[in-house]
Design an enzyme around this catalytic site. Structure first.
Site, mmCIF file in Angstrom:
data_model
loop_
_atom_site.group_PDB
_atom_site.id
_atom_site.type_symbol
_atom_site.label_atom_id
_atom_site.label_comp_id
_atom_site.label_asym_id
_atom_site.label_seq_id
_atom_site.Cartn_x
_atom_site.Cartn_y
_atom_site.Cartn_z
ATOM 1 N N SER A 1 10.806 19.874 15.429
ATOM 2 C CA SER A 1 11.546 20.758 14.526
ATOM 3 C C SER A 1 11.157 22.211 14.759
ATOM 4 O O SER A 1 10.014 22.512 15.132
ATOM 5 C CB SER A 1 11.231 20.380 13.075
ATOM 6 N N TYR B 1 5.227 19.018 6.142
ATOM 7 C CA TYR B 1 6.195 18.405 7.062
ATOM 8 C C TYR B 1 6.094 19.041 8.442
ATOM 9 O O TYR B 1 5.958 18.361 9.466
ATOM 10 C CB TYR B 1 7.613 18.548 6.522
ATOM 11 N N LYS C 1 4.701 17.650 12.405
ATOM 12 C CA LYS C 1 5.384 17.804 13.693
ATOM 13 C C LYS C 1 4.491 18.530 14.691
ATOM 14 O O LYS C 1 4.385 18.132 15.864
ATOM 15 C CB LYS C 1 6.695 18.581 13.500
#
Length: 345
Positions: free
Chosen positions: A124, A148, A152
């Site tokens: 992302s 989050y 990643k």
């Protein structure tokens, strides 16, 4: 030989499955359906007019995953599976670190056990954190600012360490910007749980009457109309980027990082107006205060993917909005009104 798609029932995963099947690839799907709906997989098979094996299980279950590899001749893996809501990750960081990191570690371990070393990871643009300049290239420093995004970033580092330890691995990391739109059939699309956290599905639900108005967070950024600018990419363009990347990995060992975006930014108000044109509806909105951590502009430099993968996004804002509206209009409750999928296709 088959490509294993983890999280294949999700928004991007389902569209990628359609593209893989349409190009003649055999696929196997694993999904625990924690933030997706199995009906999407039935519709993938319908669109592609092809069946495929599906396993409803969690990637952290090592023995269940080993069974999948025993049952199928897996040649490569596209790894979408993971928790993905930024706001929820702030509230439940341990859940995100456990699920996203452990599932990837288990997957890589089982792949290694079975001699499968071609992996495409769904990352992302959140790994870039607060970028100092735009457009953002792959060489820009990373520094995710929420749990989050940090999962990643940590997984990217883990995969880099894996390649350093064993150069036989071929790993691709795709950093997405803002996927929007839906398949042109209107049969599969973005189906968020609860109130959407992303702009496009929120606008669509306002247009269809599920929500009252769009909140525009900040109108005093240093952008043409004062509202935040983002790089919105059609989900089918994004899915096709995965096909180009997985093919490249067949002959390119090492680790390869690519931005997948259009290289163009659209503001919140531009997106609202484009959706009004596509839907014929008036989209009410109100200006609210900026959210902590938001930035004025964020869009990709996609030149590396263009040069090395021969890929570029071709669908513009009008097509993004038209396809998203077709999906929303045909599925006002998402997949919720469909028969619950339970058995392998």
């Amino acid at each position: 030989m088959a490509i294993l798609v983890t999280g294949g029932a999700g928004y991007i995963g389902s569209h990628t499955c359609v593209e893989l099947l349409s190009q003649g690839n055999d696929i196997v799907v694993i999904d625990n359906l924690s933030n997706s709906h199995g009906e999407a997989l039935r519709r993938v098979a319908e669109i592609a007019n092809r069946s495929f094996p599906v396993y409803i299980q969690d990637l952290v279950d090592r023995e269940a995953l080993r069974t999948v590899f025993r049952n199928h001749d897996i040649e490569a893996v596209i790894h979408f599976a993971g928790l993905k809501a930024v706001g929820e990750s702030v509230q439940l960081p341990l859940k995100y670190y456990h699920q996203n990191l452990m599932s990837t570690m288990t997957l890589c371990s089982v792949m290694e056990e079975f001699g499968v070393r071609r992996l495409l990871f769904s990352s992302s643009a959140t790994v870039y954190g607060m970028p100092k300049q735009v457009p953002i290239s792959e060489e820009a420093p990373v520094g995710a600012i929420n749990p989050y995004g940090r999962t990643k970033q940590m997984i990217e580092q883990m995969l880099d360490d894996l390649v350093c330890s064993d150069p036989r691995w071929s790993i691709g990391i795709l950093r997405y910007f803002n996927p929007v739109g839906a398949h042109e059939s209107g049969r599969i699309g973005e189906d968020p749980s609860g109130v959407p956290g992303n702009l496009m599905p929120y606008i669509a639900q306002v247009a269809v009457g599920k929500l009252k108005e769009v909140a525009v967070f900040g109108d005093d950024y240093d952008t043409p109309d004062g509202t935040g600018v983002r790089d919105y990419i059609h989900v089918v363009d994004l899915a096709q980027g995965h096909l180009r990347a997985i093919d490249k990995l067949a002959s390119a060992a090492g680790i390869h990082v690519y931005n997948l975006g259009t290289g163009c930014g659209y503001s919140v108000l531009e997106m609202i107006r484009a959706f009004e044109r596509a839907s014929g509806k008036t989209i009410p909105y109100r200006v609210a205060a900026r959210r902590p951590g938001d930035i004025g502009a964020c869009y990709a430099n996609p030149n590396k993917a263009n040069a090395e993968l021969g890929w570029q996004a071709t669908r513009g804002i009008a097509e993004m909005c038209a396809d998203a509206w077709r999906w929303q209009l045909a599925n006002p409750r998402g997949y919720a009104g469909s028969v619950v999928y339970a058995e392998p296709i």
